[in-house]
Design a protein around this motif. Structure first.
Motif, short mmCIF file in Angstrom:
data_model
loop_
_atom_site.label_atom_id
_atom_site.label_comp_id
_atom_site.label_asym_id
_atom_site.label_seq_id
_atom_site.Cartn_x
_atom_site.Cartn_y
_atom_site.Cartn_z
N PHE A 205 15.65 32.39 13.46
CA PHE A 205 14.23 32.74 13.49
C PHE A 205 13.72 33.03 12.09
O PHE A 205 14.39 33.68 11.28
N LEU A 206 12.51 32.56 11.82
CA LEU A 206 11.81 32.81 10.56
C LEU A 206 10.48 33.48 10.86
O LEU A 206 9.98 33.40 11.99
N PRO A 207 9.86 34.13 9.86
CA PRO A 207 8.48 34.54 10.07
C PRO A 207 7.64 33.35 10.52
O PRO A 207 7.84 32.22 10.03
N TRP A 208 6.72 33.59 11.43
CA TRP A 208 5.97 32.47 12.02
C TRP A 208 5.31 31.59 10.97
O TRP A 208 5.17 30.37 11.16
N PHE A 209 4.92 32.18 9.83
CA PHE A 209 4.20 31.43 8.79
C PHE A 209 5.13 30.71 7.83
O PHE A 209 4.67 29.94 6.97
N ALA A 210 6.45 30.95 7.93
CA ALA A 210 7.40 30.43 6.94
C ALA A 210 7.95 29.05 7.30
O ALA A 210 8.67 28.46 6.49
N HIS A 211 7.63 28.54 8.46
CA HIS A 211 8.16 27.23 8.85
C HIS A 211 7.44 26.14 8.06
O HIS A 211 6.20 26.06 8.07
N PRO A 212 8.19 25.29 7.36
CA PRO A 212 7.57 24.33 6.43
C PRO A 212 6.68 23.29 7.11
O PRO A 212 5.81 22.72 6.46
N HIS A 213 6.89 23.07 8.39
CA HIS A 213 6.09 22.06 9.08
C HIS A 213 5.11 22.71 10.06
O HIS A 213 4.74 22.10 11.07
N HIS A 214 4.69 23.92 9.76
CA HIS A 214 3.70 24.60 10.59
C HIS A 214 2.45 23.72 10.71
O HIS A 214 1.94 23.20 9.72
N ALA A 215 1.97 23.57 11.93
CA ALA A 215 0.84 22.68 12.17
C ALA A 215 -0.46 23.19 11.55
O ALA A 215 -1.42 22.42 11.42
N CYS A 216 -0.50 24.46 11.16
CA CYS A 216 -1.69 25.04 10.50
C CYS A 216 -1.46 25.29 9.02
O CYS A 216 -2.16 26.11 8.42
N ARG A 217 -0.51 24.61 8.41
CA ARG A 217 -0.14 24.94 7.03
C ARG A 217 -1.27 24.69 6.04
O ARG A 217 -1.25 25.21 4.92
N GLN A 218 -2.26 23.89 6.42
CA GLN A 218 -3.40 23.64 5.53
C GLN A 218 -4.55 24.62 5.76
O GLN A 218 -5.54 24.59 5.02
N GLU A 219 -4.43 25.48 6.77
CA GLU A 219 -5.49 26.43 7.08
C GLU A 219 -5.24 27.76 6.37
O GLU A 219 -4.09 28.17 6.18
N LYS A 220 -6.31 28.45 5.98
CA LYS A 220 -6.20 29.80 5.45
C LYS A 220 -6.24 30.79 6.61
O LYS A 220 -7.25 30.87 7.31
N ILE A 221 -5.14 31.51 6.80
CA ILE A 221 -5.00 32.38 7.97
C ILE A 221 -4.85 33.83 7.52
O ILE A 221 -3.98 34.15 6.71
N ILE A 222 -5.69 34.68 8.07
CA ILE A 222 -5.63 36.12 7.86
C ILE A 222 -4.98 36.75 9.09
O ILE A 222 -5.35 36.40 10.23
N PHE A 223 -4.03 37.66 8.88
CA PHE A 223 -3.42 38.34 10.03
C PHE A 223 -3.06 39.77 9.66
O PHE A 223 -3.02 40.15 8.48
N GLY A 224 -2.80 40.58 10.67
CA GLY A 224 -2.38 41.96 10.50
C GLY A 224 -1.03 42.19 11.16
O GLY A 224 -0.09 41.41 10.95
N HIS A 225 -0.89 43.25 11.93
CA HIS A 225 0.21 43.49 12.85
C HIS A 225 1.55 43.86 12.23
O HIS A 225 2.30 44.63 12.80
N TRP A 226 1.88 43.33 11.05
CA TRP A 226 3.25 43.38 10.54
C TRP A 226 3.32 44.28 9.32
O TRP A 226 3.39 43.83 8.18
N ALA A 227 3.34 45.61 9.56
CA ALA A 227 3.31 46.56 8.45
C ALA A 227 4.54 46.45 7.56
O ALA A 227 4.47 46.74 6.36
N ALA A 228 5.67 46.03 8.13
CA ALA A 228 6.91 45.95 7.35
C ALA A 228 6.82 44.95 6.20
O ALA A 228 7.58 45.04 5.24
#
Length: 269
Positions: A205-228
């Protein structure tokens, strides 16, 4: 006019007001995006929600897991935990009005003119933005409908943990909700690991955003949730805004027009 995106507030009104004063936020002209978890764990959930609600169309908020938890408790589908700070909010004479407002918040907000998309936890690597928007709308529709009690009664749980288009009914809605409000780690195929709340990957498992072939890799995504993560997401076009305000960290705002960050320190609650 400026647009500011702010990470998890979790009922910490004083840091929010100090941050808005720092950026000289003017609700007449400026706009505020909130990346979910407006309430719970902090000391002022009721006052925070009332304040954000009072700003009207100046505020756009997406729902986080704590916001959904509050709604489920209010509807009688979940008991409060010993860590919840929702009592004052649940007893308020305007509780129903505030819940109605939350029910009409989105799970995903996108603005093509600004070039940003905001979610609470993330978007799984298997969905492009069009798919993510459509799936978010499925849950949003249920929250705003007369079937909300059935949705809330079946919202909790870690299964199913991997997306299949053939999923239907409550299992489908539960997984969509978990992707948008609880996800941290997942596989490239979208299988969730909901047990790991650290910042360190385990197994495949990787952080959801770390997968190199993420289908939204060209989108600018703002997120919260992960204080660590402490506000650090090691991926292009991904901005982590949960900087642990309720745990004694910071409350962070991002000005979308130029990418400048603003922070204010928070007392541990």
């Amino acid at each position: 006019m400026s647009t500011y995106a702010i990470g998890d507030i979790q009922g910490c009104l004083d840091p929010l007001l100090r941050l808005l004063d720092k950026i000289q936020f003017d609700p007449t002209y400026d706009r505020l995006w909130i990346a979910g978890d407006l309430v719970n764990r902090g000391p002022s959930s009721l006052a925070t929600l009332r304040y954000l609600y009072s700003l009207g169309n100046s505020v756009t908020a997406v729902l986080g897991n704590h916001d959904l938890h509050f709604i489920a408790v209010a509807y009688g589908h979940k008991r409060k935990s010993s860590f919840d700070t929702l009592d004052q909010l649940l007893r308020a004479n305007d509780c129903d009005e505030l819940i109605h407002w939350l029910r009409h918040c989105k799970l995903l907000h996108t603005d093509s003119s600004l070039g940003y998309t905001m979610v609470h936890a993330g978007i799984p690597p298997i969905w492009n933005l069009e798919q993510a928007t459509a799936h978010a709308r499925e849950v949003e529709t249920m929250l705003q409908s007369d079937y909300i009690n059935d949705f809330l009664a079946n919202m909790y749980g870690n299964k199913p943990c991997q997306w299949k288009n053939k999923l239907i009914g409550n299992p489908r809605l539960r997984l969509i909700t978990n992707y948008f409000t609880r996800m941290r780690f997942c596989s490239a195929e979208g299988e969730l690991d909901l047990n790991n709340k650290t910042a360190v990957s385990a197994n495949d498992f990787l952080p959801w955003f770390a997968h190199p072939h993420h289908a939204c890799r060209q989108e600018k995504i703002i997120f919260g949730h992960w204080a660590a993560l402490e506000g650090r997401a090691a991926a292009r076009n991904v901005i982590a805004l949960d900087t642990g305000c309720v745990w004694g960290g910071c409350l962070t705002a991002l000005r979308l027009e130029d990418g400048e960050m603003f922070r204010t320190r928070c007392p541990k609650t």
